[in-house]
Each structure stands twice: as C-alpha cells, then as structure tokens.
Design an enzyme around this catalytic site. Structure first.
Site, PDB file in Angstrom:
ATOM      1  N   GLY A  42      33.872   8.985 -39.730  1.00 41.74           N
ATOM      2  CA  GLY A  42      33.062   7.784 -39.538  1.00 41.74           C
ATOM      3  C   GLY A  42      31.602   8.146 -39.349  1.00 41.74           C
ATOM      4  O   GLY A  42      31.290   9.139 -38.699  1.00 41.74           O
TER       5      GLY A  42
ATOM      6  N   SER B  74      17.399  18.112 -39.402  1.00 39.86           N
ATOM      7  CA  SER B  74      17.152  19.255 -38.531  1.00 39.86           C
ATOM      8  C   SER B  74      17.774  20.520 -39.110  1.00 39.86           C
ATOM      9  O   SER B  74      17.156  21.594 -39.104  1.00 39.86           O
ATOM     10  CB  SER B  74      17.705  18.968 -37.134  1.00 39.86           C
ATOM     11  OG  SER B  74      17.518  20.083 -36.304  1.00 39.86           O
ATOM     12  N   VAL B  75      18.992  20.433 -39.624  1.00 40.25           N
ATOM     13  CA  VAL B  75      19.628  21.612 -40.226  1.00 40.25           C
ATOM     14  C   VAL B  75      18.799  22.094 -41.416  1.00 40.25           C
ATOM     15  O   VAL B  75      18.493  23.285 -41.549  1.00 40.25           O
ATOM     16  CB  VAL B  75      21.081  21.278 -40.669  1.00 40.25           C
ATOM     17  CG1 VAL B  75      21.655  22.404 -41.530  1.00 40.25           C
ATOM     18  CG2 VAL B  75      21.958  21.031 -39.452  1.00 40.25           C
ATOM     19  N   VAL B  76      18.380  21.153 -42.252  1.00 41.30           N
ATOM     20  CA  VAL B  76      17.616  21.508 -43.450  1.00 41.30           C
ATOM     21  C   VAL B  76      16.289  22.170 -43.074  1.00 41.30           C
ATOM     22  O   VAL B  76      15.912  23.212 -43.616  1.00 41.30           O
ATOM     23  CB  VAL B  76      17.369  20.259 -44.323  1.00 41.30           C
ATOM     24  CG1 VAL B  76      16.373  20.555 -45.446  1.00 41.30           C
ATOM     25  CG2 VAL B  76      18.683  19.743 -44.895  1.00 41.30           C
TER      26      VAL B  76
ATOM     27  N   CYS C 116      39.112  12.577 -46.001  1.00 44.65           N
ATOM     28  CA  CYS C 116      39.595  13.285 -47.189  1.00 44.65           C
ATOM     29  C   CYS C 116      40.992  13.844 -46.968  1.00 44.65           C
ATOM     30  O   CYS C 116      41.196  14.809 -46.222  1.00 44.65           O
ATOM     31  CB  CYS C 116      38.613  14.410 -47.523  1.00 44.65           C
ATOM     32  SG  CYS C 116      39.166  15.476 -48.852  1.00 44.65           S
TER      33      CYS C 116
ATOM     34  N   ASP D 140      31.668   7.246 -30.476  1.00 50.63           N
ATOM     35  CA  ASP D 140      32.683   7.074 -29.426  1.00 50.63           C
ATOM     36  C   ASP D 140      32.458   7.929 -28.177  1.00 50.63           C
ATOM     37  O   ASP D 140      33.040   7.650 -27.127  1.00 50.63           O
ATOM     38  CB  ASP D 140      34.076   7.362 -29.996  1.00 50.63           C
ATOM     39  CG  ASP D 140      34.442   6.419 -31.129  1.00 50.63           C
ATOM     40  OD1 ASP D 140      33.935   5.280 -31.134  1.00 50.63           O
ATOM     41  OD2 ASP D 140      35.223   6.816 -32.010  1.00 50.63           O
TER      42      ASP D 140
ATOM     43  N   GLY E  99      35.360   2.045 -29.940  1.00 50.47           N
ATOM     44  CA  GLY E  99      35.591   3.184 -29.048  1.00 50.47           C
ATOM     45  C   GLY E  99      36.951   3.833 -29.243  1.00 50.47           C
ATOM     46  O   GLY E  99      37.311   4.738 -28.512  1.00 50.47           O
TER      47      GLY E  99
ATOM     48  N   GLU F  49      31.077  -9.121 -16.403  1.00 46.93           N
ATOM     49  CA  GLU F  49      31.827  -9.477 -15.196  1.00 46.93           C
ATOM     50  C   GLU F  49      33.119  -8.664 -15.094  1.00 46.93           C
ATOM     51  O   GLU F  49      33.661  -8.464 -13.999  1.00 46.93           O
ATOM     52  CB  GLU F  49      32.136 -10.975 -15.189  1.00 46.93           C
ATOM     53  CG  GLU F  49      30.999 -11.805 -14.617  1.00 46.93           C
ATOM     54  CD  GLU F  49      29.763 -11.788 -15.498  1.00 46.93           C
ATOM     55  OE1 GLU F  49      29.910 -11.627 -16.714  1.00 46.93           O
ATOM     56  OE2 GLU F  49      28.641 -11.913 -14.962  1.00 46.93           O
TER      57      GLU F  49
ATOM     58  N   LYS G  97      28.728 -18.012 -10.387  1.00 48.73           N
ATOM     59  CA  LYS G  97      28.208 -17.523 -11.662  1.00 48.73           C
ATOM     60  C   LYS G  97      28.371 -18.605 -12.715  1.00 48.73           C
ATOM     61  O   LYS G  97      29.409 -19.256 -12.802  1.00 48.73           O
ATOM     62  CB  LYS G  97      28.956 -16.269 -12.104  1.00 48.73           C
ATOM     63  CG  LYS G  97      28.596 -15.065 -11.262  1.00 48.73           C
ATOM     64  CD  LYS G  97      28.894 -13.778 -11.999  1.00 48.73           C
ATOM     65  CE  LYS G  97      28.495 -12.599 -11.135  1.00 48.73           C
ATOM     66  NZ  LYS G  97      28.673 -11.338 -11.846  1.00 48.73           N
TER      67      LYS G  97
END
Lengths: 328, 328, 328, 328
Positions: free
Chosen positions: B15, B26-28, B77, B132, B175, B192, B218
């Site tokens: 996902g 960042s990796v590149v 996959c 998650d 989640g 609540e 409330k």
C-alpha cells in the site's frame, strides 16, 4: 508535610503557540477526572497579579482543542520580575484558594515560575509551549510541529511561482536564536540552502552553492533564513548581495512572520499537549514541583526547570548533514 | 568479501503512503552524493520481475518531495512469492547491474525482501512506509503523521455539522489490525470514544459512555472506530445498535476510506523520509543487509528485518489512559 | 478568406497565477477533442521568439489541473515590444505551422498580442490569468479566487496570535493598482479596516476607526493594506504612525508577498479555467480574433482586447459599503 | 401602514452549510449599524416555538466568520408544519417583540416562512444557505463553494493513491436531487466521468468511457457519482457492475458523506454571506417581505420566495459539455 493539593490553576505565558488550548483543555479535564478544582488565569503572570481568575469545569474547554492561539490570552509581564509583583501574585493565588499552578510557555515563563517557587514554596509545573523547539528536556515543544507545517505549506506555494519564473527566493522564518524551524522546514520544503544561527558558513559558500544549483539545472531556488542567522546580513541585504555578486538570478524575498504562530494545531501537537497536561497534573499530585514536562522517545519525562532553562537545545547535526545531502 | 556496491535500486511496495516520494528522492540523492549509480524499479516486486527499471539522477527527483502517493507506483505481487518469480527478479537485477536494493513498504514487502536475500545473498535494506505505524523497530513509519492529520482535519469538519445538529457520528478510520491511527487521531480530534482492535470494551460500555456524554451537556459526539475493531459489529451495525438501545441520539456514519492514504506529506513525514533514505544507503555501503531503518527518540537505528516483521507495534497504553481522561 | 486553423499554440505570459495549468490543459484537450494539433510555447513571448515550442497531446496535460504556477513557465519579455522581436516570433510560429495562439495572462500580455495581430494579421485569443482581478470584460480572472482564499487562511492564522496578545496587525496584500484582493479578502477575514488604492480615507479616519474598535471591546485588530494603497505611507510607516499617535496598541506588520501567487487552485479557478480554455479554442475556430474570454453571471462572453485593456475594473462600491457595515 | 420594524430575529434552519455563521454575523451587525435590535433564535423553527431566543449585539458575533456549521444550531421541525406549531411560534415572536425575521436555509425553510407569513402577515426574508446550490433565484447559495472545494481537496488525495496503484475509484458526493456539486467538483478534480441525476447516460456508456480512458493511457480513473444519481445502482453496486463487466480495473469506493457540510468557509462564501445579510436587513427595512436574497453577476437581487421554491436550479448544460471535452 506538603499541603494537599485541592485546586490547580493553569496559565499561558510568553509568546503563544498552536496547541496551547489543547494543553489548557488537558489540564482542566485531568483536574475534573481527578476530582480536583481548577481555575484559569488570564493574560499570564499579569493576570495572576491582577486576580484575573476563572473557575473551570470539563465543559469550559469544549471545542477548543482545534483552535490556534490561547483562549486564556498571553502576555509578557515586567511586574512579575519584581518582588512586589510576585507578592501580589501570591496574594491572589491564596485568595482564590489555588494550591499549585501549571504554566504553559517557554524559558522566560519557567524562570519566573522557578523564582516564584523559591520565594513562596508554591508548587509549580511547566509545560513547554513555543514554536521554537528550543527547550532542553524535551524532544518537542507544543506548537513546533504546527509551525514547521505552516512554513512548508507556504514554501510549497512560493515554489510554484518561483519555478514558473526561474526565481531565487530568500524566505525568512522564525526561531529566535535557534535554527530548528529553519532546518526542519527547510529539509521538508526541499530548500536549496538553509542559513541557521548555529552555523555560519559564510556568504562565499552561499554563492558557491547557488552557482552549483543553477548549473545543475534547477529551475528555481529557495533559501531559508532563520531570523537569528549570523551572516551579518538580514534577508533584504542578502538579496542585494546575491543580486550584485550573482546576477544570473532574479531574486525575491518573503518574510513569513507571525502567521507561523497561529493556525489550527496538527494532530501531533494536539496529542502531545493532551499528554503533557495529564502528566503535569499527575506530577503535582505526586508532590513534585519545579519540573517541566517533556517527551523523549514517546515517553513523558520530568526535567527540573533549573536544568531546562540553562541552554537552548542544539540543532541535530545529523539533520544538518541530511540537509546537505538532499541539496545534491 | 562482499562485492563492492556500485549501483543501488529503489522500489515502493504494498500500500502506498504519503512521504514515499520523499524517501525515493532521498535514496536517489544520497546515491548521487556518494557517487553511486541509482535505478528506480516501477510497480514494486512485479516491476522487478518484469525488468521495469529506470536510471535515476539527482534531477530525476526534482519537485516530488511534496507529492502524495509514489511516482514509482506500487503493487502487491503474487509472483514474487514463488521461487520462479524471485529467480526472474534476480536475473533482472543482475542484468541491470544492481548490487543492492532499498524497498520502501510494510511488513509483507520486508518479508519478501528477506526471503530474496536468503536465496540469493543479495543486499536488501527496508524503509518503513505505511500509514498504519504498526511496524516494530521504529516509533514512526512514513505516512502515519500525514494520515492522522488528514483524519483530524476531516473530523474537525464533521464536528461542525455534528454540533450544529446535536448528532452522534461513527467515523471509521484505517489501520488494519492496529489502532494507532484511531487512537492518535481520536485524541487529536477530541473524540468522545475510540474503538480499537487492541481493546474490546464491549458494547455496554459504549452505551454507558454515550449516555454519560449526553448527560454532561455535550452537544455532539464523535466515536472513532478502527477498521479492525473487535466489537463484532461494523460501523453501520454500530449505528443501528445505538439507535435501538439509545434513541436519544440522531446517528450518522462516515467511512473515511482511501483519502487517508493520499495527500501532500506533512513536514514530519518529509523529514523522516529524507533521513531514512540517507541511512538506508549508508547502511548498505557499510556492508549491512536485511535491516530496516527505524527512528527512536530522533535517532536513526537499524533493526533486523526478521525482528521487525515478528509482530505489530502495540498501542501506547499511556495514550489509551490519556484518551479516557480527555473524555471526562 | 481566413486560413483554416489546424494548429493552435498556447502560452502563459506575465505574472503567474493559480489555475493557469488548468487553462493550458483545457486548451490542449479542446484541441484534441476537435482533432486540432496543439503546441505549447514555453516562457511566454520570449519562448515564442526563441522557438521554444513543444507539441502537446491530451495526455501531455495529465495531472496538472491541481498544480499551482504554470508548467509552461512565464516571463516578461522586452524583446517582444520591438518590431524585430515580433518578426522573429512570427517566423517561429510559421516554422512550427501554428495558425493561431491563445495567450493566458494579463493586460500587458494582451496588448502584446493585439500589437502582434495588427502587424501580422495572426489570430490571437486571450484568457485572463492574474490574481489581481483587474481586467475589464470579466467578473473573474483565473487565480483571483485562489489568492483571496490564501490571504484569508493566512489572516485566520494571524488572528489567532493577534487575539492571544490583543495586538493590531497591518497585513499587506497584493493587487498592484487595484484593491480587489484587499477588499474581498478583508471582508472574508473580518478585517477591522481595509485600505485600498481606490479610496484614500486619510490617516485621521484610520486612527478614529482603531480607537472606536478598541473602545467597542474588540480584543485584536487586523488592518488590510493593498500594496498600491494611496495613504502615502507603506505598511511599516503605518505601524510607526499608529504607534506614535495611538499608543494603546501593540502593532505588528506582515507582508504576505509571493505566497499569494502560488498554491493548488480552488475548484472555482479550475472550473473557470476549464471553461475559458474551451471557449478560447471555439472562438478561434469560429473565425474570431483579438478577443478576450470573460465570464459574466456564469456565461462566457468575448470582449475585444482593445476594450479589455483600456482600464482596470473598478472596485465594487456595494462591497465597500458592506465592509463598512461589517466593522460595526 | 406596516408596523415600523425595530427588532429583527435571525435563525438557521434545515441542513447546515459553511458560511451560515458569516450570514448570522452580517444580519446582527447590519442591525447594529442601523440601530435596530436583533435577536438570535436557536435550533431553527423548533427554537422559535420553544422560545429559545437570545438578544445579540455586534460583539456577540466576534470571531465566528471563519467557523463552519451554525452557532445557532439547526434542526428540522415537524411541529412548525402544523397551525398549532406556527401559532406558538407567533406568540413567542410577539412576546420577544420581534417585528421580522431572517431565515437562513433551503427550500423547506423558505416554504415554512412563506406559510407563516400568509397566516400572520409577519415580515419574512430568506437567505439561501445550503451546499446543494439548488435554489432558483440565485447563482450561488452559501456553502456551495466551500463544499466543492472540500470535495476537490479530498479527490486530489484519492487521486494520489489511485494513480499509485492504477485504480478506479467511484466517489459519491452530496447534492440530493441535483448534480451541481458532482458536476463542478468533478470538473475541478479532473474526474474521468461524472454521473448526475439530471443525465442518465446509461451504464453502457460508462463502460465505454472507462475502456476508452484505459486505452488512452490514463493510469487511474475517478468517477464522481451524485447521491441522487439515476443509474438505478448505488455506488457499491456500480463497483460490482464494473468489476464484472470490465475486469481490467481494480475498483474502490469512497462515500464522502457529511464532511462536505463542515469546514471553515471559503472567502467566496464568507463574502457572499456578508453581502446577503446586509441585503436581507435592508430589504426588510424597505418594507419588503417574502423574498429571498440572491446573487446574479455579482449583484444582489430579490426573488419572491414563492418563485424560489418552485423548482431546482437546472445544471449548466455548457458545463456538462466542458466536462465531456475535458475527459478527452
């Protein structure tokens, strides 16, 4: 030995930060949960001196968790720096049957609380609320996460127009003497260069970096400048300097200013504030005083205020390195 | 002993989550900074099997740090679960001169990488990318912070209409089997009641809590329900149950769904992803394999993938307690 | 008589505005729908002179409708003001088989197009793209709605901190010689006073208004100042003036600057741009030239460019009156 | 002849919409400006019957212009449909010295007001507040602009994850019997297909369109479905239908629900509401009754309520055509 605490007051002091309302709500509701009385003090220490108190119930803080600013107002207070001012404050606390207070603010506010405690042996607990994230004893202060998101969202907008016109922007962000906002928001916004007070790389390096950036084929550049930067030039002088020494750029300036202090707090700041409020009340009930609540690796901790106010949190050297690598 | 690494590949798998692009970038860029070659693999392990590779330079990842989703696409996959599929993948990696790969994803993606390493002794490094926040070995996964902010912003909107009509809303959030999103976003949104898979408090308690909330004055109520909740009722059945047993409420349901996976990442997720990408490449260059990059108290750490995939991160008990106190 | 149009070019010119990409997308897709060829011209008239053209298909504009700025870049171009420059531009258009062009921009860009048409009898159609909303012949320009929302969101944040500290803020917004952004965003943000170029009420009135506002019990005040304001003082001088003559206020200044030009366009701007793009292509195909597409009461209309550039749209007097009433 | 109006009441009725608070604020402040008394009625016509009134001053509506929902609460009220209910309401209005009222809501609320006026010759003025934009006599209703922006922002997020996984999403939006939200947000979000109640193109055409979209190389597809769509299938059944007849797609569903009613209003809705509030009070003072305030080409107009409630505003045929062209 110590007097049983039956009523706790809460105040916000110094510059406001997003999430302060969530912290107020948490202190008030934790008191309600523990069957303690709770009072709010308006306008920081000035309101304490003036007797600007209001009793709070769990319902008094409905629907404020998502609001920026502080419903209790805030102020800096010269009078609290004098023994006479603090005496008046003490008299008001006694008059309103307050047994302890929680102050939400930064270093100056904590120092005031510590002084007050020393004089009157009155239980004081601090919660770090400032966008600057500069307080020892906690990985995060309330408001910092919101502020860096505000900055990043604005720079994302500036990037749109910068790259449409192949422009260079100097963007000044807050942070007083520390570069936490500049460094984090700069990395988050993909800035080409970040100038922070902790590191004076010199103007030569800035020119080199901008030349390299242009040569590498970047269509626009954003340079983040922390307000306390030590290059010796403010953001407008930096513009003039670069335009003179590097005429390949069309340069613009943006000073973000006070919008960084406002806005609905992020989830992170709301959760952090909720947790810190609980911890502050529980620490007071456990007989502790003169501590500041902090967070380390998701665990709430207590640090003596005397320690917390000694210095500013240094910037993360590893993040400085990441920042350099990202501008490759 | 081990072959010198000259070319690293990066892929996203499973996902998608906001911040994956910042991790790819960042990796590149870390590869470029370290004078390594870098290739992107499209569509996860499926693209690895199909040979869907593309060489990347520092400029290939311009202007993606602020984008949701993943520019490399992602996919689950089945073929990679077979020895034949993995052999094909290995052949492709060899053909493209790849010496190591970084996989950005969740538990399933890491398990696949581990299996692959065991068979081919091929260096693999994992970066946790999932909304998650359920992966052992890191306090935060990339995308979690963005997701909880998305949920909180939506619930802030729902609160507007809920309190205008004095309504009760059941809001289902994502989640999978863990309640991290529900718990954090629930506290952040001032819910609540929060129903999470880790705690089945029973429907009786829910009714009690709602009655108490109404009685306390409330004007509206929001109940967050994690999708993996264990009450035995889905969110629509919960609505029916409450309307039957507690007819004082006008009840509505909202299932937030996939919007929680998208959106421009928060500053936190962008910075986290930038840091983790650097660490992943550096760890590979230091001869490490089969680790997942994680963060603990602002420090980057490495956890063996075999450890990371053993279990889900439990919910923070202290935050559950804070949540109870806040609903006073 | 006129040559059949088989290929249309599109360019953005002058200052960029959010929604320009949606307009580009619309022109390109309308061409595809009508089986016409379409080319993009980069960097406005400068790119036209330099031959910076690219053929476009319906797929070339995937996923740009939500992006701020302009993917075609924009620029102001001195060379196009000369007969030699325009001759070069014409040669390039011929070389690329362009039969007509759509220019997205403001008054200056339209004037250039008109001049070009007079010299070469080349079909030209204008789409109003500017955040200033100052163009005769349309109720809305593309980008205005996004800009006023950006301003209002920022002022909502500033209001948080202003009311926490009982402060007065002067906020400078864009708009060049016209007050549309200031007036609309000022009413939308609930500003206490709005200073626009079209109305010089004098500094005396400002002081009166601020005194009255303070007396009425307002805890903070926001004064919006259009950049072209005619008080004779810039926003920093206004601060000094008020602090001197009305020392009851703690005053701050915020200059919003270029962030107002960026950001993902609002739905209104995206829809407006989509509609105008269709209309522009259809008008060209109907043999029209030298018109600007506009909108009046939700109907698309055409105005001769010669009319559109004659003057700025005046501010809405009724909205000025509403603004006065709202600050009661 | 008619009694001089000295005190005006304001209420919100029916479904809430963003901007209602800005309209309340405007009515209250216009009364203050014109030296009239003003009262708020809580919970719509139910509160009118129950005597739930509160006197308002200009300061009572501070800091509400940016808030979603309605501070006066809203409700649907069966009792007001009976002569007895309306008699009670009239008695309460008399008791509180109310001479006229402004009702902010939709068709049902206006019909109630009209009936009431016929029986008691009591001055009534309507302001159109609904996200559906379905009311004759105005180009825009208060809340519509905010709702379409909310939808577009959410779909932008869904698009991120859709294109990461090459998925097809069915997104259900509000709008009751009309397709205004679906059509405008669909064009704004760049949806591949928009299903509205006003046009039943048949399921065959949907399959054709999706096939064509896939073939043209689009990596993902978003289909907007108005809640009142007439295909005979709800959004979940549409998913099943497409998965069965067009197995090339991985299909997901998202029902946006009540979040579309909430949120801080856009600048457009705040300005519109501010203007309409002024007009409503001024029209009452000019002796008019039984009108609804509307806007046409930026001018405020009055339409007899009897006309306004006759039918729904039809969708804009030209925008339907633009929508078709954009999905090329």
């Amino acid at each position: 030995m110590t007097k049983q605490i039956k009523k706790i007051a809460v105040l916000t002091s110094g510059g406001d930060s997003p999430g302060m309302n969530a912290a107020i709500r948490s202190v008030v509701r934790t008191c309600a949960f523990m069957k303690l009385e709770c009072a709010a003090i308006y306008r920081g220490y000035q309101g304490m001196i003036d007797g600007d108190f209001k009793d709070m119930t769990a319902r008094s803080v409905n629907n404020i968790i998502n609001k920026g600013g502080t419903i209790l107002k805030s102020a800096r207070c010269e009078e609290f720096r004098t023994p006479e001012g603090r005496q008046k404050a003490y008299n008001q606390l006694k008059k309103h049957n307050i047994d302890a207070f929680v102050v939400i603010g930064g270093n100056g506010s904590f120092a005031g609380g510590l002084k007050f405690n020393e004089e009157f042996n009155f239980p004081v607990m601090g919660i770090p609320g400032t966008i600057d994230n500069d307080i020892l004893g906690t990985s995060y202060t309330i408001g910092f996460d919101t502020a860096i998101n505000t900055v990043v969202e604005v720079i994302d907008k500036i990037r749109d127009t910068a790259s449409s016109h192949n422009r260079l922007f100097f963007v000044e962000v807050m942070g007083r003497d520390v570069g936490h906002i500049a460094l984090n928001a700069g990395v988050g916004a993909g800035a080409e260069e970040i100038l922070i007070p902790e590191q004076n790389l010199g103007l030569e390096r800035l020119l080199e970096s901008l030349k390299r950036s242009k040569k590498s084929g970047k269509s626009s550049s954003i340079v983040i400048v922390a307000e306390g930067d030590k290059t010796g030039k403010n953001v407008f002088e930096l513009k003039d300097y670069v335009e003179e020494h590097l005429p390949i750029y069309d340069v613009r300036v943006s000073v973000l200013g006070h919008m960084q202090r406002g806005g609905s707090p992020t989830c992170f700041d709301r959760v952090l504030a909720s947790r810190m409020g609980v911890k502050a009340v529980e620490a007071l009930m456990a007989g502790k005083s003169n501590y500041m609540v902090g967070i380390r690796d998701n665990n709430l901790i207590l640090t003596p205020i005397s320690e917390a106010i000694k210095a500013h949190t240094p910037v993360d050297e590893e993040l400085v390195r990441v920042s350099d690598i990202m501008t490759t």
